[in-house]
Design an enzyme around this catalytic site. Sequence first.
Site, PDB file in Angstrom:
ATOM      1  CD  GLU A 123      -7.528  -5.297   1.571  1.00 60.65           C
ATOM      2  OE1 GLU A 123      -6.407  -5.847   1.510  1.00 60.65           O
ATOM      3  OE2 GLU A 123      -7.752  -4.138   1.193  1.00 60.65           O
ATOM      4  CE  LYS A 152      -0.152  -8.286   3.516  1.00 66.88           C
ATOM      5  NZ  LYS A 152      -0.680  -8.084   2.144  1.00 66.88           N
ATOM      6  CB  SER A 155      -0.926   0.000   1.216  1.00 64.90           C
ATOM      7  OG  SER A 155      -0.194  -0.222   2.409  1.00 64.90           O
ATOM      8  CD  GLU A 203      -2.320  -8.591  -2.816  1.00 65.67           C
ATOM      9  OE1 GLU A 203      -2.960  -8.683  -3.889  1.00 65.67           O
ATOM     10  OE2 GLU A 203      -2.023  -7.509  -2.285  1.00 65.67           O
TER      11      GLU A 203
HETATM   12  O1  KIV Z   1      -0.499  -3.379   1.578  1.00 66.31           O
HETATM   13  C1  KIV Z   1      -1.160  -3.318   2.625  1.00 66.31           C
HETATM   14  O2  KIV Z   1      -1.130  -2.350   3.381  1.00 66.31           O
HETATM   15  C2  KIV Z   1      -1.998  -4.465   2.953  1.00 66.31           C
HETATM   16  C3  KIV Z   1      -3.015  -4.268   4.021  1.00 66.31           C
HETATM   17  C4  KIV Z   1      -4.163  -3.524   3.465  1.00 66.31           C
HETATM   18  C5  KIV Z   1      -3.415  -5.544   4.634  1.00 66.31           C
HETATM   19  O3  KIV Z   1      -1.883  -5.479   2.345  1.00 66.31           O
END
Ligand code: KIV
Length: 279
Positions: free
Chosen positions: A182, A113, A45, A115
């Site tokens: 999410e 992380k 983000s 997706e």
């Molecule tokens: O990139 C991010 O900030 C995220 C959150 C919205 C979980 O993946």
Amino acid sequence: MKNTVATILKQKQSGEKITMLTAYDYTTARIIDECGINSILVGDSLGMTMLGYDTTLPVTMEDMIHHTKAVTRGAENAFVVADMPFMSYQTSTYDAVVNAGRLIKEGGASAVKLEGGAEVCEQIRAIVDSSIPVVAHLGLTPQSVNAFGGFKVQGKTLERAKQIIEDALKIQEAGACAVVLECVPAKLAEIITEKLSIATIGIGAGNGCDGQVLVYQDMLGLTTGHTPKFAKMFADAGEAFRKGINAYIEETKNGTFPAQEHTFSIDDDIIAEIRGDLK
Ligand code: KIV
């Protein structure tokens, strides 16, 4: 106390809620860490919040490493998770392992992380086999914004709800240590949380999850433009910023800043000599 993958699992088991916020720089990471958060997410983000893009898609590995380094220098106790940017893992398991490794080795993160569900299980397995903890991300996965046709709530139809449940079970089976859910209906997130032995961390997924994550700009009133429905504003730092900046502009223009207490002194004799020399 240092938070680790074991802390997150323990909290899942004991029912103590897991707290996570995004951070992208040293100063913010320090403040969040000092507040005693469990985990900091260096989210992609940052493409929107730090770099001004419309989506997360243009974010590069270099962007992620740069910001992750800054965050890990500021976070003493939080479990730092770094996002794998678009196309850093979808292309192959080899790319996934190499790029996850860079976020750990160069960025200093403790986990990565990524997706997706069934379609990224091979990548999750390969990264976990390289001793890197993986947090998965299901529901509204922003890197799929073009495939979804916008930032929309996911899992509202029977078919899609079942698919998200199946994906959650598959990513757990592949070795993920937690999953971000999410923008999924609260009752669906609750079912997933009951079914999984790994922690669910919700954002726009209700309070039945094992923990919550928010983008810090959203919860501190720093977001310019659209703020998502799920993002409660816990404090208005944006207003505090504006007030301080306006006061600075005014005092600088009218000469009341800097005052005596903000300046450094020098011996009058030295000044007299300099003035004498200038004559
Ligand atoms: O990139 C991010 O900030 C995220 C959150 C919205 C979980 O993946």
